[in-house]
Design an enzyme around this catalytic site. Structure first.
Site, PDB file in Angstrom:
ATOM      1  N   SER A 138      26.418  44.224 -44.951  1.00 40.58           N
ATOM      2  CA  SER A 138      25.172  44.983 -44.796  1.00 40.58           C
ATOM      3  C   SER A 138      25.328  46.092 -43.776  1.00 40.58           C
ATOM      4  O   SER A 138      26.108  45.971 -42.811  1.00 40.58           O
ATOM      5  CB  SER A 138      24.091  44.016 -44.319  1.00 40.58           C
ATOM      6  OG  SER A 138      22.945  44.717 -43.910  1.00 40.58           O
TER       7      SER A 138
ATOM      8  N   TYR B 261      20.542  38.301 -38.292  1.00 36.10           N
ATOM      9  CA  TYR B 261      21.030  38.537 -39.668  1.00 36.10           C
ATOM     10  C   TYR B 261      22.270  39.429 -39.621  1.00 36.10           C
ATOM     11  O   TYR B 261      23.308  39.105 -40.216  1.00 36.10           O
ATOM     12  CB  TYR B 261      19.921  39.192 -40.503  1.00 36.10           C
ATOM     13  CG  TYR B 261      20.434  39.812 -41.776  1.00 36.10           C
ATOM     14  CD1 TYR B 261      20.881  39.013 -42.822  1.00 36.10           C
ATOM     15  CD2 TYR B 261      20.494  41.198 -41.928  1.00 36.10           C
ATOM     16  CE1 TYR B 261      21.373  39.583 -43.981  1.00 36.10           C
ATOM     17  CE2 TYR B 261      20.976  41.773 -43.087  1.00 36.10           C
ATOM     18  CZ  TYR B 261      21.419  40.963 -44.111  1.00 36.10           C
ATOM     19  OH  TYR B 261      21.914  41.537 -45.252  1.00 36.10           O
TER      20      TYR B 261
ATOM     21  N   LYS C 171      26.315  38.559 -40.606  1.00 28.76           N
ATOM     22  CA  LYS C 171      27.171  39.311 -41.541  1.00 28.76           C
ATOM     23  C   LYS C 171      28.442  39.788 -40.832  1.00 28.76           C
ATOM     24  O   LYS C 171      29.528  39.781 -41.423  1.00 28.76           O
ATOM     25  CB  LYS C 171      26.395  40.487 -42.125  1.00 28.76           C
ATOM     26  CG  LYS C 171      25.279  40.059 -43.064  1.00 28.76           C
ATOM     27  CD  LYS C 171      25.780  39.791 -44.478  1.00 28.76           C
ATOM     28  CE  LYS C 171      24.768  39.117 -45.350  1.00 28.76           C
ATOM     29  NZ  LYS C 171      25.031  39.211 -46.779  1.00 28.76           N
TER      30      LYS C 171
HETATM   31  N1  UFG Z   1       8.556  49.932 -44.346  1.00 28.97           N
HETATM   32  C1  UFG Z   1       7.254  50.370 -44.205  1.00 28.97           C
HETATM   33  N2  UFG Z   1       6.266  49.572 -44.701  1.00 28.97           N
HETATM   34  C2  UFG Z   1       6.497  48.388 -45.328  1.00 28.97           C
HETATM   35  C3  UFG Z   1       7.855  47.953 -45.471  1.00 28.97           C
HETATM   36  C4  UFG Z   1       8.860  48.756 -44.965  1.00 28.97           C
HETATM   37  O1  UFG Z   1       6.978  51.424 -43.644  1.00 28.97           O
HETATM   38  O2  UFG Z   1       5.543  47.721 -45.738  1.00 28.97           O
HETATM   39  C5  UFG Z   1       9.634  50.779 -43.813  1.00 28.97           C
HETATM   40  C6  UFG Z   1      10.506  50.077 -42.804  1.00 28.97           C
HETATM   41  O3  UFG Z   1       9.957  50.159 -41.527  1.00 28.97           O
HETATM   42  C7  UFG Z   1      11.820  50.844 -42.953  1.00 28.97           C
HETATM   43  C8  UFG Z   1      11.833  51.256 -44.437  1.00 28.97           C
HETATM   44  O4  UFG Z   1      10.482  51.124 -44.887  1.00 28.97           O
HETATM   45  O5  UFG Z   1      11.773  51.990 -42.178  1.00 28.97           O
HETATM   46  C9  UFG Z   1      12.706  50.366 -45.282  1.00 28.97           C
HETATM   47  O6  UFG Z   1      12.365  49.018 -45.028  1.00 28.97           O
HETATM   48  P1  UFG Z   1      12.938  47.806 -45.881  1.00 28.97           P
HETATM   49  O7  UFG Z   1      12.341  46.555 -45.311  1.00 28.97           O
HETATM   50  O8  UFG Z   1      12.760  48.070 -47.331  1.00 28.97           O
HETATM   51  O9  UFG Z   1      14.505  47.863 -45.605  1.00 28.97           O
HETATM   52  P2  UFG Z   1      15.289  47.841 -44.201  1.00 28.97           P
HETATM   53  O10 UFG Z   1      15.860  49.196 -44.024  1.00 28.97           O
HETATM   54  O11 UFG Z   1      14.491  47.285 -43.107  1.00 28.97           O
HETATM   55  O12 UFG Z   1      16.367  46.725 -44.520  1.00 28.97           O
HETATM   56  C10 UFG Z   1      17.489  46.941 -45.307  1.00 28.97           C
HETATM   57  C11 UFG Z   1      17.860  45.648 -46.005  1.00 28.97           C
HETATM   58  C12 UFG Z   1      18.186  44.594 -44.999  1.00 28.97           C
HETATM   59  C13 UFG Z   1      19.268  45.096 -44.083  1.00 28.97           C
HETATM   60  C14 UFG Z   1      18.909  46.440 -43.509  1.00 28.97           C
HETATM   61  C15 UFG Z   1      20.064  47.024 -42.788  1.00 28.97           C
HETATM   62  O13 UFG Z   1      16.795  45.236 -46.814  1.00 28.97           O
HETATM   63  O14 UFG Z   1      18.629  43.426 -45.663  1.00 28.97           O
HETATM   64  O15 UFG Z   1      18.544  47.356 -44.510  1.00 28.97           O
HETATM   65  O16 UFG Z   1      19.621  47.725 -41.700  1.00 28.97           O
HETATM   66  F1  UFG Z   1      19.431  44.251 -43.052  1.00 28.97           F
END
Ligand code: UFG
Length: 329
Positions: A117, A141, A145
């Site tokens: 990841s 997490y 990894k």
């Molecule tokens: N976000 C919102 N509102 C929501 C959900 C998410 O604004 O309701 C934002 C988050 O703050 C982030 C972006 O959308 O800025 C993407 O969020 P996600 O949860 O879809 O994905 P992440 O980037 O947090 O996580 C992904 C993978 C994880 C991994 C990570 C690596 O899903 O498994 O990238 O940094 F750990």
């Protein structure tokens, strides 16, 4: 010989199983269905319902089948949950890798392709992120990894098991025929949550933070289609078959999109206004995560097909619209 896909009933695992079958590979799935879905399983594929922490079960699979390589998707994935339940992550992810590597070395299986990841990098020191950049995870997490990568590296040196570690950025989208897709409980990922608004399953999407140092103040991520991730696994298998040495590769598009840009793109795809609420930052979210995907393109010959974020969202929309309750439909 067959490919053993651990976690083959999950989101990325199930799409990869399809690509492997399309490439003419024999596939065997091991899944404990803790987060995977039975509906993804093709009846022509041999299935073992077991946990990767069960060494006897793994040794039985290796004894009953000629396994050439293991694809390892069987891990917990929620960064936020890992902060409050770190031991859950170390047990399934780290200890699971321990048992899997023990069973592989005992059975003489010498190739593994692993779902790593972008979380291994933590808060990146520069953009785009290169595989040689510092790895300093900011949650358990990401720690798990990174530890799993280190375990493979050490076992590779001592026992000759070769590995490819694929560091996914933001996996998204669904199969083009809309038959399999993303279905997490609870759902925390941006694109499926946005699409719940036009599906009538939620009133609005909350934007987590509008004061980041980015052009529109919202977080930027690199969204990569799940089918492109699946293709990368097939490329990685061919790389190891060709004698490639153990290594780690970023899997991203190289392009970043802000949360607001993703909502705009989703409005275009779904054809309606999506209500938003501006909320506070979510703890642990880096402002920008964008991959340099050059290494995977050059060394693995990976050629991602989805370079347009609207097309990615369109495949997700096709899946969610036809399965508004996921696999429970
Ligand atoms: N976000 C919102 N509102 C929501 C959900 C998410 O604004 O309701 C934002 C988050 O703050 C982030 C972006 O959308 O800025 C993407 O969020 P996600 O949860 O879809 O994905 P992440 O980037 O947090 O996580 C992904 C993978 C994880 C991994 C990570 C690596 O899903 O498994 O990238 O940094 F750990």
């Amino acid at each position: 010989m067959a490919i053993l896909v651990c976690g083959g009933a999950g989101y990325i695992g199930s799409h990869t199983v399809r690509q492997l079958l399309a490439a003419g590979e024999e596939v065997i799935i091991a899944d404990n269905f803790s987060t995977g879905h039975r509906a993804t399983i093709n009846s022509a594929v041999k299935l073992y319902e077991c946990d990767i922490r069960d060494k006897d079960a793994l040794l039985k699979i290796f004894a009953e089948n000629q396994i050439e390589a293991v694809f390892h998707f069987a891990a917990y994935i929620e960064a936020g949950e890992s902060v409050v339940k770190p031991l859950k992550y170390f047990n399934n992810n780290v200890y699971g890798m321990q048992i899997l590597l023990e069973a592989m070395t005992e059975a003489g299986v010498d190739k593994i392709i692993f779902s790593s990841s972008a979380a291994v990098y933590g808060e990146p020191e520069r953009i785009p992120i290169d595989e040689r950049d510092a790895t300093f995870p900011v949650n358990p997490y990401g720690d798990s990894k990174l530890i799993m990568e280190i375990m493979m590296r050490r076992v590779s040196a001592a026992h000759g098991v070769r590995y490819v570690s694929l560091r996914y950025f933001n996996a998204s989208g669904a199969s083009e025929d809309g038959s399999i897709g993303e279905d997490h409980h609870p759902e925390t990922h941006l694109i499926p949550l946005i699409l719940q608004v036009p599906l009538g399953k939620r009133d609005h999407i909350t934007v987590f933070g509008t004061d980041y140092p980015t052009p529109d103040g919202t977080c930027i991520r690199d969204y990569v289609h799940v089918l492109d991730l699946a293709d990368a696994h097939v490329c990685a298998l061919n790389y190891l078959r060709g004698g490639g040495s153990s290594d780690a590769f970023n899997l991203g598009s190289g392009h970043g999109f802000s949360v607001k840009q993703i909502i705009d793109a989703a409005e275009k795809v779904t054809g309606g206004k999506i209500k938003i609420e501006l909320g506070a930052r979510r703890p642990g979210d880096p402002a920008r995560l964008i991959a340099s995907g050059d290494k995977a393109r050059k060394i693995l010959n990976w050629a991602p097909r989805f370079d347009d974020v609207e097309k990615i969202i369109a495949t997700a929309w096709n899946w969610h619209r036809s399965h508004p309750h996921g696999y429970d439909d």
